[in-house]
Design a protein around this motif. Structure first.
Motif, PDB file in Angstrom:
ATOM      1  N   ILE A 205      19.534  -0.347   7.151  1.00 25.08           N
ATOM      2  CA  ILE A 205      19.231  -1.240   5.783  1.00 25.08           C
ATOM      3  C   ILE A 205      18.752  -0.347   4.934  1.00 25.08           C
ATOM      4  O   ILE A 205      18.938  -0.494   3.605  1.00 25.08           O
ATOM      5  N   TYR A 206      17.638   0.249   5.260  1.00 23.32           N
ATOM      6  CA  TYR A 206      16.898   1.337   4.143  1.00 23.32           C
ATOM      7  C   TYR A 206      18.253   2.214   3.407  1.00 23.32           C
ATOM      8  O   TYR A 206      17.895   2.734   2.364  1.00 23.32           O
ATOM      9  N   SER A 207      18.942   2.596   4.342  1.00 21.38           N
ATOM     10  CA  SER A 207      19.971   3.687   3.740  1.00 21.38           C
ATOM     11  C   SER A 207      20.838   2.741   2.583  1.00 21.38           C
ATOM     12  O   SER A 207      21.502   3.668   1.876  1.00 21.38           O
ATOM     13  N   LEU A 208      21.089   1.647   2.692  1.00 19.27           N
ATOM     14  CA  LEU A 208      21.791   0.810   1.686  1.00 19.27           C
ATOM     15  C   LEU A 208      21.079   0.350   0.724  1.00 19.27           C
ATOM     16  O   LEU A 208      21.532   0.240  -0.474  1.00 19.27           O
ATOM     17  N   PRO A 212      14.561   5.262  -1.940  1.00 17.10           N
ATOM     18  CA  PRO A 212      14.049   5.422  -0.399  1.00 17.10           C
ATOM     19  C   PRO A 212      12.913   4.569   0.069  1.00 17.10           C
ATOM     20  O   PRO A 212      12.272   3.911  -0.958  1.00 17.10           O
ATOM     21  N   LYS A 213      12.507   4.387   1.248  1.00 21.11           N
ATOM     22  CA  LYS A 213      11.541   3.483   1.582  1.00 21.11           C
ATOM     23  C   LYS A 213      10.393   3.938   1.084  1.00 21.11           C
ATOM     24  O   LYS A 213       9.347   3.019   0.720  1.00 21.11           O
ATOM     25  N   SER A 214      10.086   5.357   0.857  1.00 22.97           N
ATOM     26  CA  SER A 214       8.851   5.610   0.418  1.00 22.97           C
ATOM     27  C   SER A 214       8.600   5.170  -1.153  1.00 22.97           C
ATOM     28  O   SER A 214       7.342   5.135  -1.433  1.00 22.97           O
ATOM     29  N   GLU A 215       9.579   4.909  -1.693  1.00 26.15           N
ATOM     30  CA  GLU A 215       9.209   4.374  -3.121  1.00 26.15           C
ATOM     31  C   GLU A 215       9.369   2.652  -3.249  1.00 26.15           C
ATOM     32  O   GLU A 215       9.416   2.084  -4.284  1.00 26.15           O
ATOM     33  N   MET A 216       9.806   2.078  -2.177  1.00 20.81           N
ATOM     34  CA  MET A 216       9.792   0.433  -1.906  1.00 20.81           C
ATOM     35  C   MET A 216       8.460   0.132  -1.822  1.00 20.81           C
ATOM     36  O   MET A 216       7.401   0.550  -1.200  1.00 20.81           O
ATOM     37  N   GLU A 220       9.066  -5.552  -0.635  1.00 19.90           N
ATOM     38  CA  GLU A 220      10.318  -5.041  -0.081  1.00 19.90           C
ATOM     39  C   GLU A 220      10.602  -4.597   1.326  1.00 19.90           C
ATOM     40  O   GLU A 220      11.415  -4.615   2.003  1.00 19.90           O
ATOM     41  N   GLN A 221       9.520  -3.719   1.795  1.00 18.83           N
ATOM     42  CA  GLN A 221       9.533  -3.314   3.226  1.00 18.83           C
ATOM     43  C   GLN A 221       9.304  -4.399   4.028  1.00 18.83           C
ATOM     44  O   GLN A 221      10.130  -4.267   5.105  1.00 18.83           O
ATOM     45  N   MET A 222       8.491  -5.256   3.899  1.00 19.36           N
ATOM     46  CA  MET A 222       8.454  -6.340   4.671  1.00 19.36           C
ATOM     47  C   MET A 222       9.868  -7.101   4.839  1.00 19.36           C
ATOM     48  O   MET A 222      10.157  -7.927   6.078  1.00 19.36           O
ATOM     49  N   GLY A 223      10.698  -7.372   3.722  1.00 14.38           N
ATOM     50  CA  GLY A 223      11.800  -8.085   3.948  1.00 14.38           C
ATOM     51  C   GLY A 223      13.106  -7.315   4.707  1.00 14.38           C
ATOM     52  O   GLY A 223      13.431  -7.817   5.530  1.00 14.38           O
ATOM     53  N   VAL A 224      12.942  -5.988   4.756  1.00 15.46           N
ATOM     54  CA  VAL A 224      13.655  -5.172   5.688  1.00 15.46           C
ATOM     55  C   VAL A 224      13.148  -5.247   6.913  1.00 15.46           C
ATOM     56  O   VAL A 224      13.943  -5.201   8.150  1.00 15.46           O
TER      57      VAL A 224
END
Length: 325
Positions: A205-208, A212-216, A220-224
């Protein structure tokens, strides 16, 4: 820093693994206790098809007091039977499951080296999660035995405080661990998929994502995290369901003998008591898959939220090693 942790928790320090364990307590203890009513109906659908032919009927019968003759209560209090052994048992399990997973993942990854740990990360996830669950289930097993006994035979005891002494007095201390084999058979594959699938689904999901995760941000991270956890949970529920049925049956069965003898009796039966057969292993499948999917999504969400709260990276998506110059 909250909870007495230092202002900045050093990664892979004792404080780090302790924080992960506390996150696991909140993650597993709270969520399993919250779905006690669904678990109660699921266990009885597995062990008493005559009175609990399906999930909706089971809820209605308990809530309306139609099975009081079997020892069940009524209303909301009847539906939360077994909440105490659930809370204690799954809190202990969560402490060990998440704390030791992070410990073993770091330990095994360090042992094989950073590049190999990333290249063979599925194997690292597998070994770390299996190792952690073997330990976690030893802590869970006695409380699971009490939970299943009071949920499927509610007249036996009120709950945890009188259930454990009564089981020890009537069946011996060893009975509390009689279900450890089926519990491992249920929980180890479940946990392997729970962690491997979560890590890989989150990575996908992060690849889509457009960044990148580090900039979310954390939202947004909790949704993933929740989405990855829910999908992983559906897979977990399907793979571990037959063993879950056996755990419920074995903890209700009153007979001497070893694990294999009890399993054969449950599966094949006797002329007087027919066995459940292959189809019977899948009794209560739908409510359990719904329960486990939701449960796992919430567990990862709570765990991720707690790690963010104490200033740690959220779970999911292992970073590739930095190329050597």
């Amino acid at each position: 820093m909250p909870l007495g942790f230092p202002d900045k928790i050093e990664l892979y320090s004792s404080d780090y693994f302790l924080a992960c364990g506390i996150g696991g307590i909140l993650s597993c203890g709270l969520t399993h206790t919250a779905v006690t009513p669904l678990d109660l109906v699921k266990c009885n659908a597995q062990t008493n098809k005559q009175d609990f032919p399906n999930t909706v009927t089971g809820f209605r019968k308990i809530f309306n007091g139609e099975v009081k003759h079997l020892g069940f209560g009524s209303g909301f209090s009847g539906l939360v039977k077994g909440w105490a052994p659930t809370l204690v048992g799954y809190s202990i399990q969560g402490l060990c499951k998440f704390g030791f997973y992070e410990y073993f993942k770091h330990t095994y990854g360090t042992f094989v080296g950073e590049e190999n740990a990333f290249k063979y990360r599925d194997l690292v996830y597998l070994c770390a999660s299996a190792s952690a669950e073997l330990i976690a289930d030893v802590g869970l097993c006695p409380f699971e035995a009490v939970k299943v006994r009071v949920q499927t035979n509610p007249a036996y005891a009120r709950g945890l405080m009188d259930g454990i002494p009564k089981i020890i007095a009537n069946d011996g201390f060893g009975y509390l661990f009689a279900g450890i084999g089926p519990l491992w058979a249920r929980q180890v594959p479940y946990t392997i998929i729970k962690f491997m699938a979560f890590e890989r689904i989150a990575e996908f999901i992060y690849s889509l994502m457009p960044k990148p995760k580090s900039e979310m941000n954390k939202t947004e991270q909790m949704g993933v995290i929740f989405t990855s956890g829910y999908l992983a949970g559906v897979l977990c529920g399907a793979v571990s369901h037959p063993a879950d049925t056996l755990v419920s049956k074995i903890n209700k069965l009153k007979m001497s003998g070893g694990l294999m003898e009890k399993t054969r009796l449950i599966y094949h039966g006797t002329p007087e008591m027919p066995g459940i057969g292959f189809a019977g292993l899948w009794a209560g499948f739908l409510p359990r898959v719904v329960m486990i999917g939701t449960l796992t999504g919430l567990q990862w969400f709570i765990y991720g939220a707690f790690k963010a709260y104490v200033g740690l990276p959220t779970p999911g998506s292992t970073a590739a090693p930095t190329p050597k110059k």
